[in-house]
Design a protein around this motif. Sequence first.
Motif, PDB file in Angstrom:
ATOM      1  N   ILE A 176      94.161 -69.913 -65.299  1.00 47.78           N
ATOM      2  CA  ILE A 176      94.269 -70.282 -66.745  1.00 47.78           C
ATOM      3  C   ILE A 176      95.116 -71.576 -67.023  1.00 47.78           C
ATOM      4  CG2 ILE A 176      94.737 -69.422 -69.111  1.00 47.78           C
ATOM      5  CD1 ILE A 176      94.719 -66.524 -68.104  1.00 47.78           C
ATOM      6  N   ASP A 177      94.412 -72.483 -67.495  1.00 44.31           N
ATOM      7  CA  ASP A 177      95.252 -73.874 -67.923  1.00 44.31           C
ATOM      8  C   ASP A 177      95.913 -73.530 -69.291  1.00 44.31           C
ATOM      9  OD1 ASP A 177      96.418 -76.142 -68.194  1.00 44.31           O
ATOM     10  OD2 ASP A 177      94.401 -77.450 -68.442  1.00 44.31           O
ATOM     11  N   VAL A 178      96.887 -72.793 -69.191  1.00 40.03           N
ATOM     12  CA  VAL A 178      97.508 -72.703 -70.572  1.00 40.03           C
ATOM     13  C   VAL A 178      97.948 -73.778 -71.517  1.00 40.03           C
ATOM     14  CG1 VAL A 178      99.571 -71.472 -71.626  1.00 40.03           C
ATOM     15  CG2 VAL A 178      98.324 -70.477 -69.731  1.00 40.03           C
ATOM     16  N   GLN A 179      98.534 -74.956 -70.975  1.00 39.97           N
ATOM     17  CA  GLN A 179      98.896 -76.203 -71.697  1.00 39.97           C
ATOM     18  C   GLN A 179      97.575 -76.577 -72.081  1.00 39.97           C
ATOM     19  OE1 GLN A 179     100.815 -79.850 -69.636  1.00 39.97           O
ATOM     20  NE2 GLN A 179     102.599 -78.750 -70.418  1.00 39.97           N
ATOM     21  N   GLY A 180      96.542 -76.866 -71.193  1.00 45.80           N
ATOM     22  CA  GLY A 180      95.407 -77.518 -71.855  1.00 45.80           C
ATOM     23  C   GLY A 180      94.829 -76.820 -72.831  1.00 45.80           C
ATOM     24  N   MET A 181      94.936 -75.596 -72.793  1.00 51.83           N
ATOM     25  CA  MET A 181      94.070 -74.717 -73.672  1.00 51.83           C
ATOM     26  C   MET A 181      94.973 -74.391 -75.110  1.00 51.83           C
ATOM     27  SD  MET A 181      92.498 -71.740 -71.326  1.00 51.83           S
ATOM     28  CE  MET A 181      91.850 -70.808 -72.741  1.00 51.83           C
ATOM     29  N   PHE A 182      96.274 -74.194 -75.109  1.00 47.13           N
ATOM     30  CA  PHE A 182      96.943 -74.006 -76.031  1.00 47.13           C
ATOM     31  C   PHE A 182      97.952 -74.976 -76.394  1.00 47.13           C
ATOM     32  CE2 PHE A 182      95.464 -70.241 -73.945  1.00 47.13           C
ATOM     33  CZ  PHE A 182      94.507 -69.453 -74.910  1.00 47.13           C
ATOM     34  N   GLY A 183      98.300 -76.076 -75.582  1.00 40.84           N
ATOM     35  CA  GLY A 183      99.108 -76.966 -75.806  1.00 40.84           C
ATOM     36  C   GLY A 183     100.361 -76.846 -75.121  1.00 40.84           C
ATOM     37  N   SER A 184     101.337 -77.619 -75.226  1.00 40.50           N
ATOM     38  CA  SER A 184     102.767 -77.693 -74.509  1.00 40.50           C
ATOM     39  C   SER A 184     103.869 -77.217 -75.289  1.00 40.50           C
ATOM     40  CB  SER A 184     102.824 -79.044 -73.894  1.00 40.50           C
ATOM     41  OG  SER A 184     103.074 -80.213 -74.752  1.00 40.50           O
ATOM     42  N   GLU A 185     103.529 -77.102 -76.630  1.00 41.24           N
ATOM     43  CA  GLU A 185     104.665 -76.561 -77.667  1.00 41.24           C
ATOM     44  C   GLU A 185     104.651 -75.234 -77.739  1.00 41.24           C
ATOM     45  OE1 GLU A 185     107.130 -78.176 -79.160  1.00 41.24           O
ATOM     46  OE2 GLU A 185     106.508 -80.063 -78.009  1.00 41.24           O
ATOM     47  N   PRO A 186     105.666 -74.477 -77.477  1.00 45.14           N
ATOM     48  CA  PRO A 186     105.636 -72.908 -77.315  1.00 45.14           C
ATOM     49  C   PRO A 186     105.807 -72.129 -78.831  1.00 45.14           C
ATOM     50  CG  PRO A 186     107.781 -73.625 -76.413  1.00 45.14           C
ATOM     51  CD  PRO A 186     106.893 -74.841 -76.553  1.00 45.14           C
ATOM     52  N   ALA A 194      97.847 -67.431 -76.395  1.00 47.63           N
ATOM     53  CA  ALA A 194      97.868 -67.302 -75.115  1.00 47.63           C
ATOM     54  C   ALA A 194      98.127 -65.891 -74.428  1.00 47.63           C
ATOM     55  CB  ALA A 194      98.934 -68.400 -74.440  1.00 47.63           C
ATOM     56  N   ARG A 195      98.995 -65.188 -74.991  1.00 44.27           N
ATOM     57  CA  ARG A 195      99.089 -64.121 -74.602  1.00 44.27           C
ATOM     58  C   ARG A 195      97.998 -63.275 -74.729  1.00 44.27           C
ATOM     59  NH1 ARG A 195     103.484 -62.923 -77.385  1.00 44.27           N
ATOM     60  NH2 ARG A 195     102.584 -61.665 -79.045  1.00 44.27           N
ATOM     61  N   ALA A 196      97.299 -63.034 -75.845  1.00 43.51           N
ATOM     62  CA  ALA A 196      95.866 -62.441 -75.945  1.00 43.51           C
ATOM     63  C   ALA A 196      95.016 -62.821 -74.943  1.00 43.51           C
ATOM     64  CB  ALA A 196      95.475 -62.695 -77.288  1.00 43.51           C
ATOM     65  N   CYS A 197      95.011 -64.275 -74.633  1.00 43.33           N
ATOM     66  CA  CYS A 197      94.060 -64.606 -73.454  1.00 43.33           C
ATOM     67  C   CYS A 197      94.121 -63.947 -72.170  1.00 43.33           C
ATOM     68  CB  CYS A 197      93.952 -66.258 -73.484  1.00 43.33           C
ATOM     69  SG  CYS A 197      93.006 -66.827 -72.167  1.00 43.33           S
ATOM     70  N   LEU A 198      95.679 -64.055 -71.801  1.00 46.51           N
ATOM     71  CA  LEU A 198      96.187 -63.291 -70.560  1.00 46.51           C
ATOM     72  C   LEU A 198      95.997 -61.677 -70.506  1.00 46.51           C
ATOM     73  CD1 LEU A 198      97.439 -63.714 -67.967  1.00 46.51           C
ATOM     74  CD2 LEU A 198      99.589 -63.488 -68.881  1.00 46.51           C
ATOM     75  N   THR A 199      96.167 -61.095 -71.633  1.00 49.93           N
ATOM     76  CA  THR A 199      95.846 -59.883 -71.481  1.00 49.93           C
ATOM     77  C   THR A 199      94.441 -59.510 -71.391  1.00 49.93           C
ATOM     78  OG1 THR A 199      97.699 -59.432 -73.293  1.00 49.93           O
ATOM     79  CG2 THR A 199      95.980 -57.698 -73.060  1.00 49.93           C
ATOM     80  N   ARG A 200      93.518 -60.221 -72.063  1.00 53.21           N
ATOM     81  CA  ARG A 200      91.848 -60.090 -72.144  1.00 53.21           C
ATOM     82  C   ARG A 200      91.645 -60.408 -70.427  1.00 53.21           C
ATOM     83  NH1 ARG A 200      90.977 -63.193 -75.395  1.00 53.21           N
ATOM     84  NH2 ARG A 200      90.222 -65.031 -74.260  1.00 53.21           N
ATOM     85  N   ARG A 201      92.087 -61.297 -70.053  1.00 52.53           N
ATOM     86  CA  ARG A 201      91.798 -61.665 -68.315  1.00 52.53           C
ATOM     87  C   ARG A 201      92.125 -60.587 -67.602  1.00 52.53           C
ATOM     88  NH1 ARG A 201      89.017 -63.190 -66.548  1.00 52.53           N
ATOM     89  NH2 ARG A 201      89.727 -64.742 -65.253  1.00 52.53           N
ATOM     90  N   LEU A 202      93.096 -60.110 -67.548  1.00 53.87           N
ATOM     91  CA  LEU A 202      93.837 -58.918 -66.899  1.00 53.87           C
ATOM     92  C   LEU A 202      93.000 -57.663 -67.130  1.00 53.87           C
ATOM     93  CD1 LEU A 202      97.612 -59.218 -66.988  1.00 53.87           C
ATOM     94  CD2 LEU A 202      96.248 -59.800 -65.098  1.00 53.87           C
ATOM     95  N   GLU A 203      92.563 -57.463 -68.313  1.00 58.52           N
ATOM     96  CA  GLU A 203      91.578 -56.382 -68.657  1.00 58.52           C
ATOM     97  C   GLU A 203      90.169 -56.710 -67.804  1.00 58.52           C
ATOM     98  OE1 GLU A 203      93.644 -54.967 -72.725  1.00 58.52           O
ATOM     99  OE2 GLU A 203      91.724 -56.162 -72.771  1.00 58.52           O
ATOM    100  N   GLU A 204      89.684 -57.774 -67.905  1.00 59.89           N
ATOM    101  CA  GLU A 204      88.283 -58.094 -67.259  1.00 59.89           C
ATOM    102  C   GLU A 204      88.677 -57.946 -65.918  1.00 59.89           C
ATOM    103  OE1 GLU A 204      87.660 -61.917 -68.782  1.00 59.89           O
ATOM    104  OE2 GLU A 204      86.907 -61.470 -70.619  1.00 59.89           O
ATOM    105  N   LEU A 205      89.624 -58.264 -65.177  1.00 59.02           N
ATOM    106  CA  LEU A 205      89.754 -58.162 -63.758  1.00 59.02           C
ATOM    107  C   LEU A 205      89.865 -56.686 -63.538  1.00 59.02           C
ATOM    108  CD1 LEU A 205      92.472 -60.846 -62.918  1.00 59.02           C
ATOM    109  CD2 LEU A 205      89.852 -60.970 -62.667  1.00 59.02           C
ATOM    110  N   ARG A 206      90.497 -55.731 -64.311  1.00 56.62           N
ATOM    111  CA  ARG A 206      90.609 -54.487 -64.088  1.00 56.62           C
ATOM    112  C   ARG A 206      89.406 -53.983 -64.160  1.00 56.62           C
ATOM    113  NH1 ARG A 206      92.846 -51.557 -69.057  1.00 56.62           N
ATOM    114  NH2 ARG A 206      90.952 -52.301 -69.833  1.00 56.62           N
ATOM    115  N   ASP A 207      88.451 -54.078 -65.151  1.00 52.99           N
ATOM    116  CA  ASP A 207      87.066 -53.576 -65.219  1.00 52.99           C
ATOM    117  C   ASP A 207      86.206 -54.090 -63.882  1.00 52.99           C
ATOM    118  OD1 ASP A 207      88.042 -52.569 -67.463  1.00 52.99           O
ATOM    119  OD2 ASP A 207      87.180 -53.956 -68.711  1.00 52.99           O
ATOM    120  N   ASN A 208      86.439 -55.213 -63.586  1.00 52.16           N
ATOM    121  CA  ASN A 208      85.657 -55.951 -62.669  1.00 52.16           C
ATOM    122  C   ASN A 208      86.072 -55.297 -61.321  1.00 52.16           C
ATOM    123  OD1 ASN A 208      84.134 -57.311 -60.838  1.00 52.16           O
ATOM    124  ND2 ASN A 208      84.768 -59.358 -61.665  1.00 52.16           N
TER     125      ASN A 208
END
Length: 420
Positions: A176-186, A194-208
């Motif tokens: 996941i290119d976090v800086q490219g998707m959500f910027g460099s300013e936290p 970004a946290r919602a994106c990471l959560t969703r990706r981990l859940e997708e990997l779990r289901d897979n």
Amino acid sequence: MKRFFQNFFYYFVKVTGYIPYKLCMKTHVYYESKDTPRLGGAEIAAANHTRLLDFALLLYLYRFRVVRVLMAEVLFKNPLSGLFMRWMRGIKVNRSHGTDVEHMQEMRDALYDQDVVGVFPEGKLNPKGRDYGPLLPLGNGAIHLAMTTGAPIRPLYFHNNLGVFKSSAIMVGNPIDVQGMFGSEPTPQAMEKARACLTRRLEELRDNLKLRDQHRSHSLLTRHMRWSIRIALKMGFGVTYHYTDKAVQAHKLQRNVIIVSNHRSFYDPPMLCTLFPKDKVHILAAETLYQNKWLAFLLGRMGCIKIDRNCLDMESFHAIQDVLGRGASVGIFPEGTLHEDHEILPFKSSFALASISSGVEVLPVYIGGEYKMFGNKLHIWIDTPMKLEVENLTVEEIEKQAKRVEDRMRMLAEQDKRRS
């Protein structure tokens, strides 16, 4: 000089601990797709956390890399364990402080040195998540680090299954290119997305991974059972194989295919499996067969895929796509029912849709002759694999491709009639 000795100790422990690790924690590593980039470069490995030995899974997943894993401060309270963790390049993090500047700087330095930073963003052990359970809310540490350094986050899902004759599994996701998707300013808004994106990706990997785990053999008993059935069938019925293609006859069968066959006997499914003696063929089985718990157990161990013939079973369709995506083969009886005569019934077109969607070829196989013990009367006709392609994905085009395969099957049936 200190770093040299730390690296020496780190790799010494990894090398000497590799054999015990393989003996005690047999691990299967899967990638999310064929296009998933392999592990390499400076990245932030973010994984779920259900057992203390997740640290070992992470360590040996990156075999030839230094993995700087974030570790809770409690592991450093004991002088001996604290010394070991430091020499294993662990990064101490004080979870009671919201912002620990020291460990954040240590993580940045590790990424600049092209090391891997291992993070368990749930922040603590999650025993309820062991059997593909829910994740705990994720923290912001990995997100903040990715935004400020530009390093990608590599999502990982661990199924750490400890026990005799059991094995663990790891699903490796796309970075996941976090800086490219959500910027460099936290900013709070960017970090929340970004946290919602990471959560969703981990859940997708779990289901897979859960879906793949359902069709994976877990024990030596299961593999022995498949081999025993194959040998018994081939010896008992005296099978003769006929090939319409010289390349296929030279035993160059491509293992990633959809095997399409006629269906005259309950012996047909295991007989199709004899075509690939070294690989598991996932046969579609009617849901009525699963009503008996012992038969359901056997079908599950043999890697069968349950299908409801009375409706559009999307769960089974996704299971087929997943098996084909892993490079395995699927066996389908497109007539949709068992019949004892040698006639070919009209084909249902679902197998054609699966072939077109996955890009996997169809292998027509006709089972002729008779199932008679020690009679050498069974003949299996193996055709050339067929590529099914359409310009427009419409019902008419799919049925047209299914009819092509049906015509090839009728041709094989005619050849069997002429032989007899």
